[in-house]
Scaffold this motif. Structure first.
Motif, short mmCIF file in Angstrom:
data_model
loop_
_atom_site.label_atom_id
_atom_site.label_comp_id
_atom_site.label_asym_id
_atom_site.label_seq_id
_atom_site.Cartn_x
_atom_site.Cartn_y
_atom_site.Cartn_z
N ASN A 91 11.48 10.86 4.16
CA ASN A 91 11.19 9.67 4.97
C ASN A 91 9.69 9.44 5.09
OD1 ASN A 91 13.52 8.18 5.96
ND2 ASN A 91 14.15 10.11 6.90
N LYS A 92 8.95 10.53 5.19
CA LYS A 92 7.50 10.40 5.28
C LYS A 92 6.93 9.71 4.04
CE LYS A 92 5.38 13.91 6.99
NZ LYS A 92 4.72 15.24 7.18
N THR A 93 7.39 10.13 2.87
CA THR A 93 6.90 9.53 1.63
C THR A 93 7.28 8.06 1.54
OG1 THR A 93 7.06 11.67 0.50
CG2 THR A 93 6.97 9.71 -0.89
N LEU A 94 8.50 7.72 1.94
CA LEU A 94 8.93 6.33 1.91
C LEU A 94 8.10 5.47 2.85
CD1 LEU A 94 12.82 6.75 1.87
CD2 LEU A 94 11.38 5.90 0.01
N LEU A 95 7.82 5.97 4.05
CA LEU A 95 7.05 5.18 5.01
C LEU A 95 5.58 5.08 4.60
CD1 LEU A 95 8.52 6.08 8.50
CD2 LEU A 95 8.65 3.92 7.28
N GLN A 96 5.05 6.11 3.98
CA GLN A 96 3.69 6.00 3.46
C GLN A 96 3.60 4.89 2.43
OE1 GLN A 96 3.03 9.95 1.96
NE2 GLN A 96 2.44 10.79 3.95
N ALA A 97 4.60 4.83 1.55
CA ALA A 97 4.61 3.78 0.53
C ALA A 97 4.72 2.39 1.16
CB ALA A 97 5.78 4.01 -0.44
N LEU A 121 3.78 1.57 4.25
CA LEU A 121 2.53 1.29 4.93
C LEU A 121 1.47 0.83 3.94
CD1 LEU A 121 0.71 1.28 7.42
CD2 LEU A 121 0.33 3.74 7.06
N LEU A 122 1.37 1.49 2.79
CA LEU A 122 0.41 1.08 1.77
C LEU A 122 0.68 -0.35 1.30
CD1 LEU A 122 0.08 4.27 -0.47
CD2 LEU A 122 -1.73 3.21 0.89
N ARG A 123 1.95 -0.67 1.11
CA ARG A 123 2.30 -2.01 0.63
C ARG A 123 1.93 -3.08 1.65
NH1 ARG A 123 6.98 -0.79 -0.65
NH2 ARG A 123 8.15 -1.51 1.16
N ILE A 124 2.23 -2.82 2.92
CA ILE A 124 1.91 -3.80 3.96
C ILE A 124 0.40 -3.90 4.14
CG2 ILE A 124 2.18 -4.39 6.39
CD1 ILE A 124 4.88 -2.93 6.30
N TRP A 125 -0.29 -2.75 4.08
CA TRP A 125 -1.74 -2.78 4.24
C TRP A 125 -2.39 -3.55 3.09
CZ3 TRP A 125 -6.01 -1.35 1.51
CH2 TRP A 125 -7.24 -1.37 2.21
N ASP A 126 -1.89 -3.38 1.87
CA ASP A 126 -2.44 -4.14 0.74
C ASP A 126 -2.33 -5.64 0.98
OD1 ASP A 126 -3.31 -2.09 -0.96
OD2 ASP A 126 -1.30 -1.77 -1.77
N GLU A 127 -1.30 -6.05 1.68
CA GLU A 127 -1.07 -7.46 1.97
C GLU A 127 -2.01 -7.97 3.06
OE1 GLU A 127 2.32 -9.35 4.63
OE2 GLU A 127 3.11 -8.68 2.70
N GLU A 172 -1.54 13.40 3.09
CA GLU A 172 -1.34 12.05 3.63
C GLU A 172 -2.67 11.31 3.74
OE1 GLU A 172 1.78 10.62 6.72
OE2 GLU A 172 0.10 11.48 7.86
N ALA A 173 -3.69 12.00 4.19
CA ALA A 173 -5.01 11.39 4.32
C ALA A 173 -5.51 10.85 2.98
CB ALA A 173 -6.00 12.38 4.90
N VAL A 174 -5.39 11.67 1.93
CA VAL A 174 -5.88 11.24 0.62
C VAL A 174 -5.02 10.10 0.07
CG1 VAL A 174 -6.31 11.99 -1.76
CG2 VAL A 174 -6.85 13.51 0.15
N THR A 175 -3.72 10.15 0.30
CA THR A 175 -2.82 9.13 -0.20
C THR A 175 -3.12 7.76 0.37
OG1 THR A 175 -1.03 10.73 -0.52
CG2 THR A 175 -0.39 8.43 -0.33
N LEU A 176 -3.44 7.70 1.66
CA LEU A 176 -3.54 6.42 2.35
C LEU A 176 -4.95 5.84 2.42
CD1 LEU A 176 -1.23 7.17 5.42
CD2 LEU A 176 -0.63 5.88 3.36
N ARG A 231 -1.66 1.50 -4.68
CA ARG A 231 -1.40 2.88 -5.05
C ARG A 231 0.10 3.17 -5.05
NH1 ARG A 231 -5.85 5.71 -1.00
NH2 ARG A 231 -7.70 4.86 -2.01
N ASP A 232 0.53 3.98 -5.99
CA ASP A 232 1.87 4.52 -6.02
C ASP A 232 1.80 5.95 -5.50
OD1 ASP A 232 4.05 6.23 -7.39
OD2 ASP A 232 4.78 4.17 -7.65
N VAL A 233 2.53 6.22 -4.41
CA VAL A 233 2.40 7.52 -3.73
C VAL A 233 2.66 8.68 -4.68
CG1 VAL A 233 3.37 8.99 -1.93
CG2 VAL A 233 2.96 6.56 -1.48
N LEU A 234 3.72 8.62 -5.45
CA LEU A 234 4.08 9.75 -6.32
C LEU A 234 3.15 9.87 -7.51
CD1 LEU A 234 7.97 9.48 -6.24
CD2 LEU A 234 6.49 10.99 -4.91
#
Length: 290
Positions: A185-191, A193-199, A213-217, A243-246
């Motif tokens: 769930n953490k990975t899904l929500l990070q993805a 959040l990234l998508r909404i933030w990009d918008e 998580e810090a580096v990912t976001l 960014r693609d989390v995986l």
């Protein structure tokens, strides 16, 4: 490698745009039983440029949450100043997403997401459009009429994120919002959040204990010292967006940045443990007093 680490005193000059948040000489002191004063945060300066995603990492007890609460206006600085630059045009200055559940249990998913807009008197048509957009973005459209007790922890956090973005704040403050979730769930929500933030490209200040998580976001990471909390170092994250989390975590440079941050943190974590042990020791001795 393009990431850079700078002393805290030099980091405020690295912003390439005008700051959205300007902090000068910030300190926070607390009185504790016995007449003692504890310094949670010591004097530091910080500029956060408009639209930057800044993440804060540091050992437990270093004042990360206290710092975020001061940004949110929930705590007052003992010394120094916090300035949010620019007007809000009727929008809230900030919205905060907490670690635990912070949505209203008596409200549906839709009403929770619409809460800030409704309080501000936004026209119903705009509320419908905005809330519908963010429920779709967070995968909650089918659950619009559900209540929090009917949702998993991950879905409740999605509601919190949808509500925060729907209210269109100038600054988004996030205090370990995914820490209680399982890894999937953490990975899904990070993805998400990234998508909404990009918008939206909002200015975000995010707290986490997870270096991954810090580096990912993040665009930039602030490493804090053990108590009293200071800005020890800043590390720029060079990965392009979106960014693609995986896929991101498969890049060799990703591991180098994680190692860099842990190198900065290791000494501070050890100091924090020594401080905690020192506080416990007098209590242990007290058990054997007659």
């Amino acid at each position: 490698m393009s990431n850079t680490t700078a002393p805290a005193s030099a980091a405020t000059t690295t912003a390439t745009t005008d700051p959205k948040i300007r902090i000068r000489g910030l300190s926070k002191h607390f009185s504790v039983p016995g007449g003692h004063v504890v310094t949670a945060l010591d004097s530091f300066d910080l500029d956060v440029p408009q639209g930057q995603f800044l993440t804060i990492v540091g050992p437990s007890g270093c004042g990360k949450t206290t710092f975020l609460r001061m940004l949110a206006g929930l705590e007052s600085p003992s010394e120094g100043s916090i300035e949010v630059v620019g007007g809000t045009d009727g929008r809230p200055e900030n919205a905060m997403v907490f670690q635990g559940d912070s949505i209203f249990p008596w409200m549906s998913v839709w009403d929770n997401a619409a809460y800030g807009l409704t309080v501000r008197g936004v026209p119903k048509a705009q509320v419908k459009e905005t809330v519908g957009h963010y429920l779709e973005a967070t995968g909650l459209t089918k659950f619009a009429d559900a209540f929090p007790h009917q949702l998993s922890g991950g879905m409740r956090q999605r509601v919190s994120i949808a509500r925060a973005f729907a209210n269109d704040p100038e600054i988004l403050l996030m205090d370990e919002p995914f820490s209680a979730l399982d890894e999937q769930n953490k990975t899904l929500l990070q993805a998400e959040l990234l998508r909404i933030w990009d918008e939206t490209r909002k200015t975000v200040v995010f707290i986490t204990h997870s270096v991954d998580e810090a580096v990912t976001l993040s665009d930039r990471i602030m490493v804090m010292s053990a108590q009293p909390g200071r800005a020890k170092a800043f590390i720029d994250v060079p990965f392009e967006r979106p960014r693609d989390v995986l896929q991101l975590r498969h890049q060799p440079e990703y591991g180098e940045i994680v190692y860099d941050i842990w190198s900065q943190l290791k000494e501070e974590v050890e100091k924090a443990k020594q401080q905690a042990d020192a506080r416990v020791a007098p209590k242990r001795h007290g058990l054997f007093r007659r």
